[in-house]
Design a protein around this motif. Structure first.
Motif, mmCIF file in Angstrom:
data_model
loop_
_atom_site.group_PDB
_atom_site.id
_atom_site.type_symbol
_atom_site.label_atom_id
_atom_site.label_comp_id
_atom_site.label_asym_id
_atom_site.label_seq_id
_atom_site.Cartn_x
_atom_site.Cartn_y
_atom_site.Cartn_z
ATOM 1 N N ASN A 180 0.854 -1.202 0.000
ATOM 2 C CA ASN A 180 0.000 0.000 0.000
ATOM 3 C C ASN A 180 0.886 1.246 0.000
ATOM 4 N N GLN A 181 1.561 1.454 -1.123
ATOM 5 C CA GLN A 181 2.506 2.546 -1.281
ATOM 6 C C GLN A 181 2.359 3.136 -2.676
ATOM 7 N N CYS A 238 6.947 -6.420 -5.723
ATOM 8 C CA CYS A 238 6.785 -7.685 -4.994
ATOM 9 C C CYS A 238 5.721 -8.549 -5.664
ATOM 10 N N LEU A 239 5.548 -9.752 -5.120
ATOM 11 C CA LEU A 239 4.619 -10.730 -5.708
ATOM 12 C C LEU A 239 3.223 -10.166 -5.970
ATOM 13 N N LYS A 240 2.787 -9.260 -5.105
ATOM 14 C CA LYS A 240 1.414 -8.749 -5.239
ATOM 15 C C LYS A 240 1.348 -7.619 -6.274
ATOM 16 N N CYS A 241 2.520 -7.170 -6.730
ATOM 17 C CA CYS A 241 2.528 -6.066 -7.677
ATOM 18 C C CYS A 241 3.713 -6.181 -8.641
ATOM 19 N N ASP A 242 3.552 -6.992 -9.659
ATOM 20 C CA ASP A 242 4.510 -7.081 -10.781
ATOM 21 C C ASP A 242 5.881 -7.673 -10.467
ATOM 22 N N GLY A 243 6.150 -8.047 -9.214
ATOM 23 C CA GLY A 243 7.476 -8.582 -8.888
ATOM 24 C C GLY A 243 7.466 -10.089 -8.734
ATOM 25 N N GLU A 261 3.581 4.473 -6.480
ATOM 26 C CA GLU A 261 4.398 3.911 -7.552
ATOM 27 C C GLU A 261 5.864 4.329 -7.364
ATOM 28 N N TRP A 262 6.078 5.594 -6.967
ATOM 29 C CA TRP A 262 7.434 6.121 -6.756
ATOM 30 C C TRP A 262 8.153 5.295 -5.682
ATOM 31 N N TRP A 263 7.424 5.009 -4.585
ATOM 32 C CA TRP A 263 7.992 4.239 -3.470
ATOM 33 C C TRP A 263 8.335 2.821 -3.940
ATOM 34 N N ARG A 264 7.371 2.224 -4.646
ATOM 35 C CA ARG A 264 7.584 0.833 -5.102
ATOM 36 C C ARG A 264 8.759 0.739 -6.073
ATOM 37 N N GLU A 265 8.873 1.752 -6.927
ATOM 38 C CA GLU A 265 9.942 1.723 -7.924
ATOM 39 C C GLU A 265 11.306 1.776 -7.234
#
Ligand SMILES: Cc1cc2nc3c(=O)[nH]c(=O)nc-3n(C[C@H](O)[C@H](O)[C@H](O)COP(=O)(O)OP(=O)(O)OC[C@H]3O[C@@H](n4cnc5c(N)ncnc54)[C@H](O)[C@@H]3O)c2cc1C
Ligand code: SF4
Length: 247
Positions: free
Chosen positions: A64-65, A76-81, A67-71
């Protein structure tokens, strides 16, 4: 809202805030009102539905972050990783079920009514949760939840607790619901400490410490919450001890 074959049938679109206006819920299932009123803030509860609440998406501090933070941290598994960042490499997702009404409903043996392309069916509420944080529920994408059903005349005595950083508006870090019925059946349900509800069933005279041990063992909490895994696991014991003592 109506009675159907020994159950109280509550429409899935019932707003959380309005549950308290029904006499049948106030007398038979007050824990559901307590749970609904612990969700978010008043504005949210006026539009949030009971059906939507049991289906709300699992949460994780690393998911729950923005796009900038995730990049910057990695996907991760729940979001493209392809790994879980919170566990630094595991191939499973432990995002948490955060519904506050689900544990209350499950402790009182609720069922859910679903319509999909195969027709209508009723299943135990706990059976819709998979335990996989990426796809936390086993309902097909076309499924519509039409109602939640609670068994009448069970004479539930209940205890409900929610651990959160602010009382005013906060997702759960641990929700614990306990229901004891008039036959002596005891059911514990937790959210916030596993991708699915942790459920322990026992009897009135069971050793409380044995039940607590089972609940803590069943909770696959990891460090992906505002509170540490260790603290939340300890709080399971604190809440359940208090609740069982009260009952
Ligand atoms: C600021 C904030 C704070 C919050 N705090 C809490 C909290 O403290 N506790 C808590 O439990 N939740 C919390 N929530 C999450 C959420 O708002 C609530 O869970 C709410 O009850 C969801 O209900 P809804 O009707 O808005 O469902 P939605 O959010 O609209 O839907 C949730 C999911 O269920 C699906 N869905 C909804 N209804 C049906 C249906 N009838 N059939 C099939 N699919 C359906 C939607 O497509 C979506 O995937 C919070 C949310 C926000 C934004
Ligand atoms: S538990 Fe792991 S895989 Fe799941 S959302 Fe969090 S970081 Fe991603």
């Amino acid at each position: 809202m109506k009675e159907v074959g020994g159950f109280l049938r509550i429409g899935a679109l019932e707003p959380l805030e309005s549950l308290k206006q029904y006499e049948e819920i106030r007398t038979e299932f007050p824990m559901l009102i307590e749970a609904a009123l612990s969700v978010g803030a008043p504005l949210l509860r006026k539009t949030a539905t009971l059906g939507g609440n049991v289906l709300c998406e699992n949460r994780c501090l690393y998911y729950n972050q923005s796009e900038w933070w995730r990049e910057s941290v990695g996907y991760c598994l729940k979001c493209d990783g392809d790994i879980c960042i919170a566990t630094q490499g595991k191939k499973a997702c432990f995002s948490e079920l955060v519904s506050d009404t689900a544990p209350a409903l499950i402790a009182m043996d609720a069922e859910i009514e679903v319509i999909d392309l195969d027709g209508a069916r009723r299943v135990k509420l706990e059976d819709i949760y998979t335990g996989d944080g990426v796809k936390p529920r086993n309902l097909p994408e076309t499924a519509i939840v039409t109602a939640i059903l609670l068994p009448l005349d069970r004479g539930f005595s209940t205890s409900y607790f929610k651990l959160r950083q602010r009382e005013s508006l906060e997702f759960t870090s641990l929700t614990a619901a306990i229901a004891l019925d008039k036959t002596g059946k005891l059911k514990i349900a937790l959210s916030g400490v596993d991708p699915k509800p942790v459920v322990v069933v026992g009897k009135k005279d069971d050793d409380p410490e044995g039940l607590i041990k089972k609940a803590i063992k069943g909770a696959r909490a990891i460090d992906n919450d505002m509170y540490t895994r260790k603290y939340r696991r300890e709080m399971i014991g604190v809440y359940l001890r208090r609740g069982l003592e009260k009952l």
